[in-house]
Design a protein around this motif. Structure first.
Motif, PDB file in Angstrom:
ATOM      1  N   GLU A 114      -5.498   8.451   2.612  1.00 26.81           N
ATOM      2  CA  GLU A 114      -5.560   7.217   3.373  1.00 26.81           C
ATOM      3  C   GLU A 114      -4.292   7.067   4.222  1.00 26.81           C
ATOM      4  OE1 GLU A 114      -8.016   5.271   3.677  1.00 26.81           O
ATOM      5  OE2 GLU A 114      -9.308   6.173   2.149  1.00 26.81           O
TER       6      GLU A 114
ATOM      7  N   THR B 190      -1.506   4.330   3.327  1.00 25.54           N
ATOM      8  CA  THR B 190      -0.533   4.507   2.249  1.00 25.54           C
ATOM      9  C   THR B 190       0.732   5.198   2.721  1.00 25.54           C
ATOM     10  OG1 THR B 190      -1.560   6.609   1.626  1.00 25.54           O
ATOM     11  CG2 THR B 190      -2.361   4.610   0.533  1.00 25.54           C
TER      12      THR B 190
ATOM     13  N   TRP C 189       0.820  -1.210   0.000  1.00 24.84           N
ATOM     14  CA  TRP C 189       0.000   0.000   0.000  1.00 24.84           C
ATOM     15  C   TRP C 189       0.856   1.263   0.000  1.00 24.84           C
ATOM     16  CZ3 TRP C 189      -4.756  -1.190  -1.129  1.00 24.84           C
ATOM     17  CH2 TRP C 189      -5.271  -2.421  -0.719  1.00 24.84           C
TER      18      TRP C 189
END
Length: 596
Positions: free
Chosen positions: A581, A584, A555
């Protein structure tokens, strides 16, 4: 500190013949009894005609699914099947590895017959004059008293049932030569046959590449066993001691520490020193049963009894006399050699001999249409020791003057000692090279200078590792997208994205960053204690992690920006994460490169 390994193949000729034989066919296995077959269609949900997958009995009728669901709903709650079972079939599947029912009795399978061994003794015969003598014998024949050198007629009288084949020393030598070339290419650059049944391997400075002497010897024995050859290996500080222990020792692998050669070979017979037959007979006559009996003897009386060559063999095994190993050079390697009438030791004399060797080498390379990339100069001193000096070129060349200059840059590394008596020049690496271009053309224009000559001269002064160029790698991560390449390589495939001229070896964290998430470049940041106010910015360029390398990059996201501060300095920085997010990245900022 010299370390020599001796590889001994005691049954080379016999095992080579055995390898050529086709393996005998095994007897046919007895037919297995047929198992009883259940012809009841209800035992399996798959119809005999096919077309249905196992467990899909409910799909044979349109209303079967509804009926099964209603039937399952009418059961008590604790007896209702799970949805997984209901989706495939209405009853729970039995374990696929259950023991067979008692009615089905499996007959024991007859054990496979062991491969047939060679029960008939095998001997190889060779003709010496008008006589047929045993050249080699298999272990079964040796156990019956059939030793090499015995007459074939006598062997037949002792053992009537014999398998007699003609000996082929040429084929045996070819196997040994192939093994020697393999050793030179993969194990150590110095290897040579030690007779007709073994090799010498110089492990000085090469054993650690194979995990140490113990692991190398174990791998060597397994390598020979894989090809059907019995092998014994001994490692010692001298070739003579290693040769004696490999042939007369009791272990498959024997490793003697440096300085322990005398103690290791003291219990061996004098024949282990490779003495002549007359010397062995004389040793038996004088009562010398072990090498330990020879060690306290004065050299003068011992030389009168056994010969001067026997004393030299003993001193060589103990390390008192040098016994150099003449390495086998692959046929494709061009070699020029000069054996000098008198030892030399001055730099001028050595350079003169190098010039002569280079002239011979250039003729060999021209005949083969190749140019040299690596040259190794081998110098043998009068004390038996050897010294090496290697040079390399950036591209293939046959310029003798240029190669002589490269040797001149390293001439001070040569230690002539008491004098050099033999010099060899080997081109260990060559590349195809056509005709050499002339210095200019017919129009009178000067030729373009050869950059390779300059690169070789600089590398000869500062080292080859100091010269390199950057080449691209197929990777989106910037620190993985560039690698070092040879200085004359023309790399291609650079990405279209603009990259900074200077990339930091490790991204450096930034503090006091003021930026508008998620896509705006920073307006201010602090790097190395200095505040930078950004007046222009471009981005982001999003780079995802390489999830196939590390699980932590599944990610991972980096957003790169090009920014310029009020002083005109341009920076390449990135933010960890996409700005939305947290999975990440942690939204921290780093400086990765500088433009200009």
């Amino acid at each position: 500190m010299p370390r020599v390994a001796s590889l001994y193949l005691p049954h080379l000729a016999i095992e080579r013949v055995r390898r050529l034989e086709r393996p005998r066919a095994l007897p046919d296995a007895p037919a297995l009894p047929l198992l009883p077959v259940d012809d009841d269609p209800g035992a399996c949900s798959v119809p005999r005609g096919g077309g249905w997958r196992p467990g899909a009995r409910w799909a044979q009728a349109e209303d079967a699914r509804t009926a099964i669901v209603e039937e399952a709903a009418a059961l008590p709650l604790h007896q209702q099947p799970t949805m997984r079972e209901l989706g495939r079939r209405s009853e729970a599947a039995e374990h696929p590895f259950k023991r067979a029912p008692a009615a089905v009795v499996r007959q024991p399978v007859a054990a496979a017959a062991a491969p047939m061994m060679h029960t008939v003794p095998l001997i190889l015969a060779e003709a010496i004059g008008q006589r047929q003598l045993i050249a080699a014998a298999c272990p079964a024949a040796l156990a019956l008293g059939l030793v090499p050198g015995m007459a074939i007629t006598q062997a037949r009288a002792l053992v009537p049932d014999l398998d007699i084949r003609p000996a082929d020393p040429g084929a045996d030598g070819a196997v040994l030569d192939g093994l020697t070339l393999h050793a030179v290419r993969h194990w150590t650059p110095t290897a040579a046959p030690s007779g007709a049944d073994g090799l010498w391997l110089d492990l000085s400075g090469a054993a650690h590449l194979h995990g140490g002497e113990v692991r190398f010897c174990a791998r060597l024995v397994r390598f020979c066993r894989r090809f059907g050859y019995t092998a014994r290996v001994a490692v010692a500080g001298t070739p003579g001691a290693a040769h004696a222990l490999a042939r007369y020792g009791r272990e498959a692998v024997t490793i003697v520490p440096t300085g322990g050669e005398a103690q290791a070979i003291s219990a061996l017979p004098p024949a282990a020193l490779r003495l002549s037959p007359d010397a062995i007979t004389a040793a038996q006559r004088f009562g010398f049963d072990r090498i330990a009996d020879l060690l306290p003897m004065p050299r003068g009386p011992l030389a009168r009894r056994l010969g001067l060559a026997s004393v030299t063999r003993l001193d060589a095994a103990l390390g008192r006399v040098a016994e150099p190993i003449v390495p086998v050079v692959p046929k494709e390697t061009p070699v020029a050699k000069r054996r000098l009438l008198e030892p030399i030791g001055t730099a001028e004399a050595i350079e003169q001999v190098i010039a002569d060797l280079l002239a011979d080498m250039i003729l060999l390379l021209q005949a083969r249409g190749r140019g040299v990339r690596t040259l190794v100069l081998l110098l043998e001193r009068i004390d038996g020791s050897e010294q090496r000096l290697a040079i390399g070129t950036a591209c293939a060349t046959r310029d003798a003057a240029h190669l002589a200059r490269l040797f001149h840059l390293r001439i001070e590394r040569i230690d002539p000692g008491d004098g050099i008596e033999t010099m060899r020049l080997a081109a260990t690496r060559t590349d195809p090279l056509g005709a050499t271009a002339v210095a200019g053309d017919l129009t009178g224009e000067a030729a373009v200078p050869d950059v390779a000559t300059l690169v070789d001269q600089i590398a000869g002064r500062v080292g080859e590792a100091a010269l390199f160029t950057a080449a691209p790698v197929e990777s989106d991560v910037p620190e993985r997208a560039v690698h070092r390449a040879p200085p004359l390589e023309a790399p291609t495939g650079w990405p279209a994205w603009r990259r900074p001229a200077r990339l930091l070896s490790r991204p450096e964290p930034l503090t006091g960053v003021l930026a508008l998430l998620p896509d705006a470049p920073p307006r201010r940041f602090t790097w190395r204690g200095q505040v930078h106010a950004v007046v222009a910015g471009d981005g982001p360029e999003r780079i995802h992690g390489e999830w196939w390398r590390r699980d932590g990059e599944v990610w991972a996201v980096r957003d790169y920006f090009r920014v310029e501060d009020e002083r005109g300095a341009r920076f390449w920085l990135f933010r960890r994460g996409d700005g939305v997010e947290p999975a990440t990245g942690d939204f921290s900022w780093y400086l990765h490169g500088l433009f200009g």
